[in-house]
Motif scaffolding. Structure first.
Motif, PDB file in Angstrom:
ATOM      1  N   ARG A  20       0.834  -1.218   0.000  1.00 43.14           N
ATOM      2  CA  ARG A  20       0.000   0.000   0.000  1.00 43.14           C
ATOM      3  C   ARG A  20       0.866   1.264   0.000  1.00 43.14           C
ATOM      4  N   HIS A  21       1.988   1.216   0.710  1.00 47.87           N
ATOM      5  CA  HIS A  21       2.907   2.366   0.648  1.00 47.87           C
ATOM      6  C   HIS A  21       3.373   2.602  -0.783  1.00 47.87           C
ATOM      7  N   MET A  22       3.684   1.505  -1.474  1.00 50.93           N
ATOM      8  CA  MET A  22       4.193   1.661  -2.849  1.00 50.93           C
ATOM      9  C   MET A  22       3.077   2.162  -3.777  1.00 50.93           C
ATOM     10  N   GLU A  23       1.851   1.705  -3.545  1.00 50.46           N
ATOM     11  CA  GLU A  23       0.724   2.204  -4.372  1.00 50.46           C
ATOM     12  C   GLU A  23       0.512   3.695  -4.138  1.00 50.46           C
ATOM     13  N   MET A  24       0.584   4.124  -2.884  1.00 52.92           N
ATOM     14  CA  MET A  24       0.421   5.553  -2.590  1.00 52.92           C
ATOM     15  C   MET A  24       1.606   6.345  -3.150  1.00 52.92           C
ATOM     16  N   ALA A  25       2.816   5.750  -3.090  1.00 52.19           N
ATOM     17  CA  ALA A  25       4.009   6.463  -3.578  1.00 52.19           C
ATOM     18  C   ALA A  25       3.935   6.709  -5.086  1.00 52.19           C
ATOM     19  N   ALA A  26       3.129   5.899  -5.771  1.00 55.14           N
ATOM     20  CA  ALA A  26       2.971   6.093  -7.224  1.00 55.14           C
ATOM     21  C   ALA A  26       2.107   7.318  -7.522  1.00 55.14           C
ATOM     22  N   ILE A  27       1.346   7.765  -6.532  1.00 51.41           N
ATOM     23  CA  ILE A  27       0.475   8.940  -6.732  1.00 51.41           C
ATOM     24  C   ILE A  27       1.288  10.189  -6.399  1.00 51.41           C
ATOM     25  N   GLY A  28       1.769  10.852  -7.439  1.00 49.90           N
ATOM     26  CA  GLY A  28       2.626  12.026  -7.238  1.00 49.90           C
ATOM     27  C   GLY A  28       4.107  11.664  -7.228  1.00 49.90           C
ATOM     28  N   ALA A  29       4.435  10.497  -7.800  1.00 50.99           N
ATOM     29  CA  ALA A  29       5.845  10.061  -7.814  1.00 50.99           C
ATOM     30  C   ALA A  29       6.713  11.071  -8.569  1.00 50.99           C
ATOM     31  N   ILE A  30       7.904  11.358  -8.025  1.00 51.51           N
ATOM     32  CA  ILE A  30       8.858  12.258  -8.679  1.00 51.51           C
ATOM     33  C   ILE A  30      10.218  11.546  -8.770  1.00 51.51           C
ATOM     34  N   PRO A  31      11.102  12.011  -9.656  1.00 50.53           N
ATOM     35  CA  PRO A  31      12.402  11.349  -9.797  1.00 50.53           C
ATOM     36  C   PRO A  31      13.138  11.251  -8.458  1.00 50.53           C
ATOM     37  N   GLY A  32      13.919  10.179  -8.310  1.00 49.49           N
ATOM     38  CA  GLY A  32      14.692  10.005  -7.086  1.00 49.49           C
ATOM     39  C   GLY A  32      13.905   9.257  -6.035  1.00 49.49           C
TER      40      GLY A  32
END
Ligand code: GLV
Ligand code: MN
Ligand code: MN
Length: 417
Positions: A20-32
């Protein structure tokens, strides 16, 4: 530890929590490997929809208040008893990481899912809350949602705040609320029995001490200001320095003078100018207007009051040719968390065989305002090298799961009182 609590804790699922953290991290993901999910942005809306979908799959009731705090409720046996609350925030810094804030929301969801799977009934309802605009990176100040919910600040204080593009909060908020019509309206200042927030530490101490859980004792005091410097724009090639009113040149002199406030201060002192908006922001035009932020922090109440009081005279004293305007946007004295809740968190960690230590928080959190209306505590977990407010922010799945287990046990205990 009661058998029912053990059963629920054993259902905390490390892989699901990480996923779930990774799914949320995909929302608004930026380089790095970072995240940019500003409050009331389209990314914030997408995160809200994602959280609501997970919550609905668990049968949780969804509501939202007038500033956009999102509540997900698992009913208790006594519907009228004030709920136990947990949560944190889903907005991020402009160049933020994958764990600041969202961990507390997803750990709360994981606790509710584990409790649900165990079929454990609780006397009180447990409510998961995603506080809006904790970061203040887009609309200053920070911790607006919890300030409005607890009555520490009226909603009206915030509606006219503008972001760097000049968009007023009231417009962004209206769009955000319209995007989730399924959330029932919810009042501010409803009674809360207790509040427990899980968060990454955002500093290196747990990692250095080899501990998995930080039992947070309180939060240091802080003062925020917007400082505006009013000059006059002019041609960079033709206007003699002697007749300029250069807002940016003067802002630099003012910031230098503010830095002097830290001379001789102890190691707890924090001073940051992190935001500057320059108009017209062109290499060959003298700046006509500068807005910059001031963030000062200290754990001692008298010291933070003195420092906060020194900002305005220092700015005025350093301004030479330009007019200045100083607007205080946040003034929070240090808060001390409830000893009873700290004891519960510590007992839960001990019973689960997880190493813990007590520690203060250098960062601000919504828990600071909740502490004004109910017994409150926080659970910290380590993050890699203490790096935070940075794309490289990182945490280990097993530490996040340990935090969620301690949270589950603590919530169950408090919800049955
Ligand atoms: C919250 O992110 C803070 O500014 O401490
Ligand atoms: Mn945070
Ligand atoms: Mn933060």
């Amino acid at each position: 530890m009661r058998e029912a609590t053990q059963d629920a804790v054993s259902r905390v699922d490390e892989a699901r929590l990480w996923q779930r953290h990774m799914e949320m991290a995909a929302i608004g993901a930026i380089p790095g490997n970072g995240v940019n999910r500003a409050a009331f942005s389209k990314e914030d809306i997408a995160a809200r929809k994602r959280l609501i979908a997970w919550a609905r799959a668990l049968g949780l009731a969804v509501s939202v208040d007038a500033i956009g705090n999102l509540f997900l409720r698992r009913e208790g046996l006594e519907r009228d008893a004030p709920p136990v609350m947990t949560g944190s925030h889903m907005d991020s810094q402009p160049r933020g990481g994958r764990f600041d804030g969202i961990f507390g929301v997803l750990a709360g969801l994981e606790a509710l899912e584990a409790i649900q799977a165990a079929g454990t009934k609780t006397r009180r309802a447990i409510e998961l809350v995603a506080w809006c605009n904790e970061e203040g990176g887009r609309f200053a100040p920070c911790t607006m949602g919890s300030a409005a919910f607890t009555g520490a600040r009226p909603l009206a204080d915030f509606l006219d705040v503008k972001d760097n593009e000049g968009i007023p909060l009231r417009d962004a908020l209206r769009e955000t609320l319209a995007a989730t019509p399924e959330a029932a309206p919810r009042a501010f200042a409803t009674p809360v029995a207790a509040y427990v927030e899980a968060h990454i530490e955002q500093g290196p101490r747990l990692e250095m001490e080899g501990k998995t859980i930080g039992v947070v004792t309180g939060i240091q005091g802080l003062r925020w200001f917007n400082v505006e410097v009013f000059g006059e724009t002019a041609h960079a090639g033709t206007t003699p320095l002697s007749v300029r009113r250069d807002a940016l040149g003067e802002a630099v002199a003012i910031i230098r003078a503010l830095h002097e406030l830290g001379r001789g201060m102890d190691d707890s002192y924090r001073f940051t100018v992190g935001r500057m908006v320059v108009t017209p922001n062109s290499p060959n035009s003298v700046a006509s207007h500068v807005l910059f932020s001031v963030d000062v922090r200290h754990p001692d109440p008298a010291t933070i009051r003195r420092l906060g009081g020194a900002v305005e005279p220092t700015v005025r004293g350093a301004a030479a040719r330009c007019a200045v305007k100083i607007t205080p946007t946040l003034a929070d004295d240090p808060c001390v968390f409830d000893q009873g809740i700290a004891g519960e968190i510590e007992r839960a960690a001990n019973a689960l065989g997880i190493a813990s230590m007590r520690m203060p928080s250098g960062a601000s959190h919504d828990a600071m305002y909740l502490a004004r209306i109910c017994p409150t505590g926080m659970i910290f977990v380590p993050c890699e090298r203490g790096i935070s407010h940075n794309e490289a922010e990182n945490a280990r799945p097993e530490d996040l799961a340990a935090g969620a287990r301690v949270l589950t046990a603590t919530l169950l205990d408090l919800a049955n009182r």
